[in-house]
Design a protein around this motif. Structure first.
Motif, mmCIF file in Angstrom:
data_model
loop_
_atom_site.group_PDB
_atom_site.id
_atom_site.type_symbol
_atom_site.label_atom_id
_atom_site.label_comp_id
_atom_site.label_asym_id
_atom_site.label_seq_id
_atom_site.Cartn_x
_atom_site.Cartn_y
_atom_site.Cartn_z
ATOM 1 N N VAL A 110 44.950 68.631 9.076
ATOM 2 C CA VAL A 110 43.864 67.753 9.152
ATOM 3 C C VAL A 110 44.601 66.200 9.444
ATOM 4 O O VAL A 110 45.468 65.712 8.711
ATOM 5 N N GLU A 111 43.967 65.276 10.354
ATOM 6 C CA GLU A 111 44.297 64.213 10.738
ATOM 7 C C GLU A 111 43.870 63.083 9.762
ATOM 8 O O GLU A 111 43.161 63.344 9.112
ATOM 9 N N THR A 112 44.345 61.886 9.918
ATOM 10 C CA THR A 112 43.964 60.873 9.236
ATOM 11 C C THR A 112 42.703 60.558 9.724
ATOM 12 O O THR A 112 42.102 60.859 10.697
ATOM 13 N N ARG A 113 41.721 59.685 9.038
ATOM 14 C CA ARG A 113 40.585 59.184 9.193
ATOM 15 C C ARG A 113 40.706 58.484 10.913
ATOM 16 O O ARG A 113 40.103 58.562 11.735
ATOM 17 N N ASP A 154 43.167 61.432 18.369
ATOM 18 C CA ASP A 154 44.462 61.599 17.972
ATOM 19 C C ASP A 154 44.890 62.860 17.313
ATOM 20 O O ASP A 154 44.630 63.045 16.074
ATOM 21 N N TYR A 155 45.224 64.063 17.980
ATOM 22 C CA TYR A 155 45.296 65.443 17.405
ATOM 23 C C TYR A 155 46.608 65.605 16.709
ATOM 24 O O TYR A 155 47.793 65.238 17.473
ATOM 25 N N CYS A 156 46.626 65.970 15.544
ATOM 26 C CA CYS A 156 48.154 66.531 15.066
ATOM 27 C C CYS A 156 49.053 67.402 15.896
ATOM 28 O O CYS A 156 50.339 66.750 16.005
ATOM 29 N N ALA A 157 48.597 68.121 16.499
ATOM 30 C CA ALA A 157 49.388 69.116 17.389
ATOM 31 C C ALA A 157 50.038 68.346 18.557
ATOM 32 O O ALA A 157 51.071 69.033 18.978
ATOM 33 N N THR A 158 49.661 67.292 18.793
ATOM 34 C CA THR A 158 49.668 66.418 20.013
ATOM 35 C C THR A 158 50.342 65.155 19.604
ATOM 36 O O THR A 158 50.786 64.123 20.758
ATOM 37 N N SER A 159 50.097 64.584 18.734
ATOM 38 C CA SER A 159 50.476 63.142 18.087
ATOM 39 C C SER A 159 51.904 62.753 17.945
ATOM 40 O O SER A 159 52.692 63.737 17.486
#
Length: 169
Positions: free
Chosen positions: A32-35, A42-47
């Motif tokens: 789960v990303e931040t708001r 901006d996705y977790c897997a590529t951030s």
């Protein structure tokens, strides 16, 4: 098949418990990303934030943002041993024993410029779309975690910082 899981290394990077981890001891971690991250796609897997925030930000630690990506990047939250299921996959459909160990090998160019699968923006553009990537299954684990896994792949979770040479039976 569960026989593939016996190839799991007997020791993990220092950010994980040093005892042997059974895949059945893992938990399904979300990503789960931040708001703010969600608002700007901006996705977790590529951030790139995963490198800077996972263990360092009290706000991230409290809310366990990007939990699976943090774990895969070797920056998992204390006590987390994550099974590898992309956030789009219902956790009830897979058991940890139905998975294979996937590596996270970059293209030669990515290696040359220190662009790592776990944090590369290329994952969302290349995994399933590039014939070259599909043929060579580059960034296999990161592609799977981003919900862009290669056909037939159900990956178990081994942090991307783990040398792939340790994954051989």
């Amino acid at each position: 098949p569960s026989s593939m899981l016996s190839a799991m290394p007997s020791s993990m990077p220092s950010s994980h418990p040093s005892s042997m981890l059974s895949p059945t001891d893992c938990i399904i971690c979300d990503d789960v990303e931040t708001r703010w991250m969600s608002a700007v796609n901006d996705y977790c897997a590529t951030s790139n934030r995963v490198k800077r925030k996972c263990k360092k930000s009290p706000y991230w630690r409290t809310n366990k943002f990007c939990r699976l990506s943090c774990f895969n990047a070797g920056r998992g939250y204390e006590g987390d041993v994550c099974c590898n299921v992309p956030s789009s996959q219902p956790s009830s459909m897979l058991s940890p024993t139905d998975c294979i160990i996937c590596d996270d090998v970059e293209t030669r160019w990515m290696s040359d410029v220190n662009d790592y699968c776990a944090t590369s923006n290329r994952v969302k553009r290349k995994c399933k779309k590039s014939p070259y990537w599909r043929t060579n299954k580059f960034c296999r684990l990161s592609c799977f975690n981003a919900g862009r896994g290669y056909e037939g792949d159900v990956c178990c979770n081994v942090p991307s910082s783990q040398p792939s040479s340790m994954l051989s039976p």
